[in-house]
Design a protein around this motif. Structure first.
Motif, PDB file in Angstrom:
ATOM      1  N   LEU A 284       6.540  15.163   6.771  1.00 27.44           N
ATOM      2  CA  LEU A 284       7.580  14.143   6.736  1.00 27.44           C
ATOM      3  C   LEU A 284       7.330  13.239   5.528  1.00 27.44           C
ATOM      4  CD1 LEU A 284       7.782  13.272  10.541  1.00 27.44           C
ATOM      5  CD2 LEU A 284       9.568  14.372   9.164  1.00 27.44           C
ATOM      6  N   PRO A 285       8.289  12.409   5.134  1.00 24.68           N
ATOM      7  CA  PRO A 285       8.088  11.562   3.954  1.00 24.68           C
ATOM      8  C   PRO A 285       6.837  10.697   4.064  1.00 24.68           C
ATOM      9  CG  PRO A 285      10.394  11.533   4.613  1.00 24.68           C
ATOM     10  CD  PRO A 285       9.658  12.277   5.678  1.00 24.68           C
ATOM     11  N   PHE A 286       6.163  10.527   2.938  1.00 22.76           N
ATOM     12  CA  PHE A 286       4.983   9.666   2.835  1.00 22.76           C
ATOM     13  C   PHE A 286       3.856  10.100   3.777  1.00 22.76           C
ATOM     14  CE2 PHE A 286       8.840   7.137   2.007  1.00 22.76           C
ATOM     15  CZ  PHE A 286       8.645   6.868   0.667  1.00 22.76           C
ATOM     16  N   GLY A 287       3.637  11.422   3.842  1.00 20.13           N
ATOM     17  CA  GLY A 287       2.557  11.937   4.673  1.00 20.13           C
ATOM     18  C   GLY A 287       1.215  11.354   4.275  1.00 20.13           C
ATOM     19  N   ARG A 288       0.413  11.059   5.258  1.00 13.80           N
ATOM     20  CA  ARG A 288      -0.944  10.524   5.089  1.00 13.80           C
ATOM     21  C   ARG A 288      -0.984   9.221   4.301  1.00 13.80           C
ATOM     22  NH1 ARG A 288      -5.482  14.578   3.190  1.00 13.80           N
ATOM     23  NH2 ARG A 288      -6.428  12.530   2.811  1.00 13.80           N
ATOM     24  N   CYS A 289       0.019   8.395   4.460  1.00 13.26           N
ATOM     25  CA  CYS A 289       0.008   7.073   3.818  1.00 13.26           C
ATOM     26  C   CYS A 289      -0.473   6.013   4.788  1.00 13.26           C
ATOM     27  CB  CYS A 289       1.391   6.736   3.266  1.00 13.26           C
ATOM     28  SG  CYS A 289       1.813   7.640   1.780  1.00 13.26           S
ATOM     29  N   GLY A 290      -1.484   6.324   5.581  1.00 15.28           N
ATOM     30  CA  GLY A 290      -2.055   5.371   6.518  1.00 15.28           C
ATOM     31  C   GLY A 290      -3.492   5.063   6.162  1.00 15.28           C
ATOM     32  N   LEU A 291      -4.057   4.032   6.784  1.00 14.89           N
ATOM     33  CA  LEU A 291      -5.450   3.690   6.538  1.00 14.89           C
ATOM     34  C   LEU A 291      -6.387   4.791   7.004  1.00 14.89           C
ATOM     35  CD1 LEU A 291      -5.504  -0.102   7.500  1.00 14.89           C
ATOM     36  CD2 LEU A 291      -5.163   0.939   5.246  1.00 14.89           C
TER      37      LEU A 291
ATOM     38  N   VAL B 211      -1.890   3.953  10.741  1.00 14.82           N
ATOM     39  CA  VAL B 211      -2.540   5.254  10.926  1.00 14.82           C
ATOM     40  C   VAL B 211      -1.490   6.331  10.707  1.00 14.82           C
ATOM     41  CG1 VAL B 211      -2.214   5.060  13.442  1.00 14.82           C
ATOM     42  CG2 VAL B 211      -3.830   6.740  12.521  1.00 14.82           C
ATOM     43  N   ALA B 212      -1.812   7.306   9.870  1.00 15.62           N
ATOM     44  CA  ALA B 212      -0.888   8.400   9.596  1.00 15.62           C
ATOM     45  C   ALA B 212      -0.891   9.339  10.796  1.00 15.62           C
ATOM     46  CB  ALA B 212      -1.292   9.130   8.323  1.00 15.62           C
TER      47      ALA B 212
ATOM     48  N   TYR C 269       0.827  -1.211   0.000  1.00 19.83           N
ATOM     49  CA  TYR C 269       0.000   0.000   0.000  1.00 19.83           C
ATOM     50  C   TYR C 269       0.863   1.265   0.000  1.00 19.83           C
ATOM     51  CZ  TYR C 269      -3.388   3.543   1.526  1.00 19.83           C
ATOM     52  OH  TYR C 269      -4.142   4.678   1.648  1.00 19.83           O
ATOM     53  N   SER C 270       1.197   1.823   1.139  1.00 18.45           N
ATOM     54  CA  SER C 270       2.109   2.971   1.249  1.00 18.45           C
ATOM     55  C   SER C 270       1.703   4.104   0.319  1.00 18.45           C
ATOM     56  CB  SER C 270       3.550   2.523   0.930  1.00 18.45           C
ATOM     57  OG  SER C 270       4.472   3.563   1.165  1.00 18.45           O
ATOM     58  N   THR C 271       0.414   4.415   0.283  1.00 15.78           N
ATOM     59  CA  THR C 271      -0.132   5.353  -0.687  1.00 15.78           C
ATOM     60  C   THR C 271      -1.000   6.387   0.024  1.00 15.78           C
ATOM     61  OG1 THR C 271      -0.085   3.646  -2.405  1.00 15.78           O
ATOM     62  CG2 THR C 271      -1.548   5.518  -2.788  1.00 15.78           C
ATOM     63  N   PHE C 272      -0.996   7.613  -0.471  1.00  9.96           N
ATOM     64  CA  PHE C 272      -1.784   8.705   0.107  1.00  9.96           C
ATOM     65  C   PHE C 272      -3.243   8.252   0.225  1.00  9.96           C
ATOM     66  CE2 PHE C 272      -3.917  12.867   0.055  1.00  9.96           C
ATOM     67  CZ  PHE C 272      -3.133  13.568   0.951  1.00  9.96           C
TER      68      PHE C 272
ATOM     69  N   CYS D 181      -0.967   2.569  -6.881  1.00 15.07           N
ATOM     70  CA  CYS D 181      -0.246   2.609  -5.610  1.00 15.07           C
ATOM     71  C   CYS D 181       1.065   3.360  -5.818  1.00 15.07           C
ATOM     72  CB  CYS D 181       0.047   1.203  -5.101  1.00 15.07           C
ATOM     73  SG  CYS D 181      -1.427   0.160  -4.882  1.00 15.07           S
ATOM     74  N   ILE D 182       1.672   3.757  -4.731  1.00 14.77           N
ATOM     75  CA  ILE D 182       2.924   4.516  -4.812  1.00 14.77           C
ATOM     76  C   ILE D 182       4.036   3.687  -5.439  1.00 14.77           C
ATOM     77  CG2 ILE D 182       3.824   3.922  -2.528  1.00 14.77           C
ATOM     78  CD1 ILE D 182       4.614   6.898  -2.253  1.00 14.77           C
ATOM     79  N   ARG D 183       3.966   2.375  -5.284  1.00  9.34           N
ATOM     80  CA  ARG D 183       4.934   1.459  -5.878  1.00  9.34           C
ATOM     81  C   ARG D 183       4.327   0.070  -5.932  1.00  9.34           C
ATOM     82  NH1 ARG D 183       6.745   1.944  -0.576  1.00  9.34           N
ATOM     83  NH2 ARG D 183       8.034   3.766  -1.016  1.00  9.34           N
ATOM     84  N   PRO D 184       4.724  -0.770  -6.897  1.00 10.02           N
ATOM     85  CA  PRO D 184       5.520  -0.454  -8.082  1.00 10.02           C
ATOM     86  C   PRO D 184       4.648   0.220  -9.136  1.00 10.02           C
ATOM     87  CG  PRO D 184       4.854  -2.753  -8.149  1.00 10.02           C
ATOM     88  CD  PRO D 184       4.333  -2.192  -6.843  1.00 10.02           C
ATOM     89  N   SER D 185       5.238   0.555 -10.281  1.00 12.69           N
ATOM     90  CA  SER D 185       4.462   1.154 -11.352  1.00 12.69           C
ATOM     91  C   SER D 185       3.394   0.162 -11.827  1.00 12.69           C
ATOM     92  CB  SER D 185       5.366   1.566 -12.515  1.00 12.69           C
ATOM     93  OG  SER D 185       6.046   0.438 -13.038  1.00 12.69           O
ATOM     94  N   LEU D 186       2.275   0.698 -12.273  1.00 10.46           N
ATOM     95  CA  LEU D 186       1.128  -0.140 -12.614  1.00 10.46           C
ATOM     96  C   LEU D 186       0.944  -0.200 -14.129  1.00 10.46           C
ATOM     97  CD1 LEU D 186      -1.309  -1.738 -11.519  1.00 10.46           C
ATOM     98  CD2 LEU D 186      -2.595   0.418 -11.499  1.00 10.46           C
ATOM     99  N   PRO D 187       1.118  -1.367 -14.758  1.00  9.66           N
ATOM    100  CA  PRO D 187       0.884  -1.485 -16.204  1.00  9.66           C
ATOM    101  C   PRO D 187      -0.555  -1.110 -16.548  1.00  9.66           C
ATOM    102  CG  PRO D 187       1.978  -3.438 -15.346  1.00  9.66           C
ATOM    103  CD  PRO D 187       1.542  -2.644 -14.161  1.00  9.66           C
ATOM    104  N   HIS D 188      -0.752  -0.624 -17.772  1.00 12.79           N
ATOM    105  CA  HIS D 188      -2.079  -0.188 -18.174  1.00 12.79           C
ATOM    106  C   HIS D 188      -3.037  -1.374 -18.260  1.00 12.79           C
ATOM    107  CE1 HIS D 188      -5.174   2.254 -20.014  1.00 12.79           C
ATOM    108  NE2 HIS D 188      -5.345   1.299 -20.917  1.00 12.79           N
ATOM    109  N   PHE D 189      -4.291  -1.143 -17.882  1.00 15.10           N
ATOM    110  CA  PHE D 189      -5.355  -2.117 -18.070  1.00 15.10           C
ATOM    111  C   PHE D 189      -6.666  -1.345 -18.184  1.00 15.10           C
ATOM    112  CE2 PHE D 189      -4.859  -1.587 -13.477  1.00 15.10           C
ATOM    113  CZ  PHE D 189      -6.164  -1.367 -13.054  1.00 15.10           C
TER     114      PHE D 189
END
Length: 661
Positions: A295-302, A288-289, A254-257, A372-380
């Motif tokens: 700071l890095p990856f702000g608000r990357c919590g559930l 929980v953010a 996950y690790s995504t805003f 998601c923030i990582r990895p890159s997502l192939p098109h679909f």
């Protein structure tokens, strides 16, 4: 507390059970059929959905919330059939080092030191267990104290030392907090020797390889590893991992805003980690953010809880996306053997408890709304579609399914999250459902789901513009002072028994050797506090240098960085040193010298430093008298206040005060 009842509005139902999906009641639709059957056996066992506290310091501000808000946040995260209802809590085994958004204190700063009340992860695990006694607990060290490596920045050259260190944490969790740790990354022999046969092994808790390949070659290692865990696998596994026949987990993901796109990311990977990669558990970084957002990856919590001073928090969309799975499954259920790919794009999983209950989770997240923030997502591509499900085997007699629905409103800006719709009638073992894009459905035989809530928390407020802390607390509930966010080093409450009275209770920096860490600690220790957008401020603090000759401390303002980027931190830093000199620098590294001179400061004596920043000018006082002035400041334009030391050294701080205008 409120729990939502059945949503009776026809608007949300739309044409869901008619000729098309909600809001798409005409036109050509993809039509496909899917069979759910347990007669030929079941798929892999489901191990649960969880989240990470740590890696690092991601729950730092949570502990400072006052009641009832702190308990409300915890209920949303852990209470069964309430909110996220998490099955797993993974915590950092603090190692004193920077591990993303700060440092977490070790239970053993030094080889002869043990303290099982530092930090807040013990407290968090107990709060989770209080709400859900069945929640699984995982411990993982992101960093290690320096003594583990015996001079090297690597914790595994002396495996017996590392094993002793981690086992002591597991034993301390049980002895002092009554906590049984369920999973760890450690050798089986060491656990068994200490009576910890029940603790399972996750390896390598980083990448699929080389651990999968090694397990295929090494039968002894294969026999002791229970789970292969990978971080950010992009819903894919590797052939060797499948060949091991081990449980496969996405042990950090996950690790995504946590806006709607983050919720879309989470919805997609919760299903597709199994559909594409046979992963039976997905664990979100982070729980929980609860750290400063800049700071890095702000608000990357559930969810978000970053204002203990105001009591404000926000239940973000990923909480309710989580509930679509967690409220209608439990670890020990089994996946059905289905392909799981929808013909019009998206995915579904089906799980059973083996006792007749069935849960189906469907997601139709589009590419641009689920990155998601990582990895890159192939098109679909995902298009509106209609799906017919045939229930066979023990599910043929199911007559009704409860329906829970979320629609992420990217175009309208209005999302509908985890709403209960009318039950769905199953006719002779089949039903049809229209699916629009960016939706999640849970169809289940269980009637226990709840969307619960509390009254709105207080509105958001900036950090107080006049903030003081004298650290005068004899029995602090936590080892760290409220709102200070350690970025290198560890700053703990300290009782200074040798002081005659003015400075008995202080804050002390206690890490005296560089920890072993994957991130880049600074060469100096630093703890941040306040508001990133502060411009004009006066920072005052009493300081006590303990290291003779080469020791030094600082106070600072307009500090612009932290976390994994702490080495590049800039600001206005007012340093004093044990050799009687001072410096003003524009960076934490001390390379950009703005002014320097003599101060008369010595070690083992208390002094008061004052830093005043107004516009493009800064000045400093020592013990209430001007020491330097009219230093021109060009950048940064804003930032936090901070305290810290010249190196990894003991030093004390007292009577901290920051006032902004």
């Amino acid at each position: 507390m409120r729990c939502a009842a059945l949503l009776c509005g026809w608007l949300l139902l739309g044409c869901s059970w008619g000729p098309g999906p909600p809001g798409v009641c005409a036109g050509a639709l993809s039509i496909a059929t899917y069979v759910l059957d347990d007669a030929g056996g079941l798929g892999r066992q489901f191990d649960g959905i969880g989240a990470v506290s740590g890696g690092g310091a991601t729950s730092r501000l949570l502990v400072n919330y006052e009641e009832p808000y702190r308990s409300q946040i915890l209920d949303y995260l852990f209470k069964p059939n309430f909110g996220a209802s998490l099955h797993i809590l993974k915590v950092e085994i603090g190692g004193d080092g920077q591990s993303t958004d700060g440092t977490e204190p070790s239970h053993m700063h030094y080889e002869n030191d043990e303290n099982y009340f530092r930090g807040y992860e013990w407290w968090l695990m107990k709060e989770a267990k209080k709400r859900n006694p069945n929640i699984k607990l995982i411990g993982l060290p992101w960093t290690f104290p320096a003594w583990i490596g015996k001079g090297e920045n690597w914790p595994y050259d002396y495996p017996d030392v590392t094993a002793y260190y981690v086992v002591s944490w597991i034993l301390g969790a049980k002895q002092y907090h009554g906590l049984d740790i369920d999973y760890i990354g450690l050798l089986r022999y060491t656990l068994d020797k200490h009576g910890l046969q029940q603790v399972r092994i996750i390896a390598s808790d980083r990448l699929w390889e080389p651990i999968s390949f090694v397990l295929l070659l090494d039968s002894e290692l294969h026999g002791v590893v229970d789970v292969i865990g990978a971080h950010y696998p992009g819903t894919k596994t590797v052939p060797n991992a499948l060949l091991t026949k081990k449980k496969l987990w996405s042990s950090e993901d996950y690790s995504t805003f946590n806006d709607e796109e983050g919720a879309g990311c989470w919805a997609r990977i919760l299903n597709q980690n199994y559909v594409n990669g046979n992963m039976t558990s997905t664990i979100a970084w982070n729980l929980v953010a609860s750290y400063y957002e800049q700071l890095p990856f702000g608000r990357c919590g559930l969810m978000t809880a970053q204002e203990p001073w105001s009591g404000h928090y926000k239940v973000e969309a990923p909480i309710w996306i989580t509930a679509h799975t967690t409220q209608f499954t439990q670890p020990g259920w089994s996946y059905l053997q289905v392909d799981g790919h929808l013909e019009g794009g998206g995915s579904f999983v089906a799980l059973t408890d083996g006792l007749g209950n069935l849960t189906i989770i469907i997601e139709t997240m589009t590419h641009n709304h689920s990155r998601c923030i990582r990895p890159s997502l192939p098109h679909f591509s995902v298009t509106p579609q209609r799906a017919t499900f045939y229930l066979k085997g023990s599910f043929y007699m199911v007559e009704t399914l409860q329906v829970w629905h979320s629609r992420l409103g990217f175009d309208s800006g209005n999302s509908s999250l985890f709403e209960q719709l009318y039950p769905l009638k199953v006719w002779k073992g089949s039903f049809s459902i229209g699916l629009n894009v960016d939706e999640v459905y849970t169809l289940t035989t269980l009637k226990t789901g709840r969307k619960c809530s509390f009254p709105e928390p207080p509105p958001p407020q900036p950090f107080p513009s006049n903030y003081k802390d004298d650290f005068n607390i004899r029995n602090p509930p936590f080892s760290e002072a409220p709102n200070f966010a350690d970025q290198t080093g560890v700053f703990e409450y300290f009782i200074n028994a040798s002081d005659p009275g003015d400075h008995v209770f202080t804050l002390r920096q206690v890490v005296v050797q560089r920890p072993i860490t994957w991130a880049s600690d600074a060469d100096q220790t630093i703890s941040l506090i306040g508001n990133f957008y502060w411009v004009n401020m006066t920072v005052t603090c009493d300081i006590y240098i303990e290291k003779p000759g080469e020791g030094g401390v600082f106070i600072a303002g307009r500090v612009d960085n932290g976390g994994i980027y702490v080495r590049r931190t800039k600001g206005v830093f007012f340093w004093v040193f044990a050799d009687g000199t001072y410096r003003v620098t524009g960076d934490l590294a001390g390379e950009e010298i703005l002014m320097k001179g003599l101060s008369g400061v010595r070690d083992h004596a208390w002094h008061t430093l004052t830093l005043n920043i107004q516009g493009t000018s800064a000045s400093g006082l020592l013990n209430g008298y001007p020491l330097w002035e009219n230093v021109t400041i060009s950048e940064p334009s804003s930032g936090w206040a901070a305290i810290g030391t010249r190196s990894f050294e003991f030093a004390q701080f007292d009577n901290f005060h920051v006032e902004t205008t």
